[in-house]
Enzyme design. Structure first.
Site, PDB file in Angstrom:
ATOM      1  N   GLU A  52       0.890  -1.167   0.000  1.00  0.00           N
ATOM      2  CA  GLU A  52       0.000   0.000   0.000  1.00  0.00           C
ATOM      3  C   GLU A  52       0.925   1.212   0.000  1.00  0.00           C
ATOM      4  OE1 GLU A  52      -3.627   1.291  -0.549  1.00  0.00           O
ATOM      5  OE2 GLU A  52      -3.453  -0.743   0.186  1.00  0.00           O
ATOM      6  N   ASP A  63      -4.103  11.742   7.776  1.00  0.00           N
ATOM      7  CA  ASP A  63      -2.869  11.166   8.307  1.00  0.00           C
ATOM      8  C   ASP A  63      -2.424  11.844   9.591  1.00  0.00           C
ATOM      9  OD1 ASP A  63      -2.416   9.223   6.321  1.00  0.00           O
ATOM     10  OD2 ASP A  63      -1.760  10.791   4.941  1.00  0.00           O
ATOM     11  N   TYR A 178     -11.119  -1.754   2.577  1.00  0.00           N
ATOM     12  CA  TYR A 178     -10.325  -1.167   3.673  1.00  0.00           C
ATOM     13  C   TYR A 178     -11.242  -1.011   4.885  1.00  0.00           C
ATOM     14  CZ  TYR A 178      -6.544   1.563   5.780  1.00  0.00           C
ATOM     15  OH  TYR A 178      -5.529   1.989   6.593  1.00  0.00           O
TER      16      TYR A 178
END
Length: 271
Positions: A52, A63, A178
């Protein structure tokens, strides 16, 4: 265009061996082009089942600080999207069978143009793309382009997803799903919550692509717990990137530590 399905091949092979998948995440171009190539190759040599990969971006809203810093390191070396694709081509040439997924932000795709970005990704040997800031209700145009070039558009299943959302994911998901281990931003500092068997059963009932648990996966026991709960595997980003940050001045040791980390995490995927 050769119609490869590296994810299906991977999951079929792992199921035959009674294993789950371990998928490390790193930022392409961090800290520079050649080191990035060496890092990604070390992950594969360490036993990664798939990759990934992120592309550096100046405003990565999903993030945490670890991956933000990785972006900034790459950007400080003037790494562009074109460089990222060149790095991926090197990795693809070295490892023809491993699934390679991108996890990035919509601005990077839109800046290049959706069609152009996806075509360039396909030429580089990318198997899947997950766009972190595109909700399911806005994913249709990306899915359409992905299908046209043979790339799988990865969809996110949040831990509190409704039946309606899961049904939609079931209809559209390809490659893998995911599965968010928790809400919030990425980071090894906050552990993932192990998904309940009930959630995994719902995902299975809606025939979603195999779920990989991400966000907060940093230890082998978390990988083992995710697989015991029924996930097809686990993705680890911040913990992997932390190793890169720790050994920036010792590249040989960095590669050694990355291989060891991946080996330990992969060992935990045995069912």
């Amino acid at each position: 265009m050769v119609n490869l399905d590296r994810y299906k091949d991977m999951f079929d092979g792992l199921n035959a061996k009674n294993q789950g998948a371990f998928v490390p995440f790193v930022m392409v171009g961090d800290p520079d082009i050649q080191t990035s190539v060496n890092i990604i190759k070390a992950l594969v040599e360490g036993g990664a089942d798939a990759l990934e990969l992120g592309f550096p971006y100046s405003d990565p809203i999903a993030d945490g600080p670890t991956i933000q810093k990785a972006s900034l390191r790459a950007l400080s070396h003037k790494i562009k999207t074109t460089d990222c694709f060149a790095i991926i081509r090197q990795v693809r040439d070295a490892y023809p069978a491993i699934p390679i997924g991108l996890l990035l932000y919509s601005n990077l795709v839109l800046k290049r143009g959706i069609e152009t970005f996806y075509q360039d990704a396909a030429k580089a040997g990318v198997d899947s793309i997950l766009i972190a800031d595109v909700p399911l209700r806005e994913a249709e145009r990306f899915i359409t382009v992905a299908n046209s070039v043979g790339i799988k558009q990865i969809l996110i299943a949040p831990p509190n997803a409704s039946e309606e959302t899961l049904a939609h994911i079931g209809q559209q998901s390809q490659g893998y799903t995911y599965l968010l281990g928790r809400a919030g931003v990425t980071g090894a500092e906050t552990a993932a919550a192990t998904p309940t068997h009930e959630l995994i059963e719902k995902l299975t009932r809606h025939k979603v692509a195999p779920p990989l648990l991400g966000f907060g996966i940093s230890k082998p026991e978390q990988v083992s717990e995710a697989i015991s709960a029924g996930a097809a595997g686990a993705i680890s980003g911040s913990a992997t990137v932390n190793i890169i940050a720790k050994y920036l001045e010792q590249p040989a040791e960095m590669l050694k530590q990355l291989k060891a980390f991946v080996g330990e995490m992969k060992a935990a995927t045995v069912k």
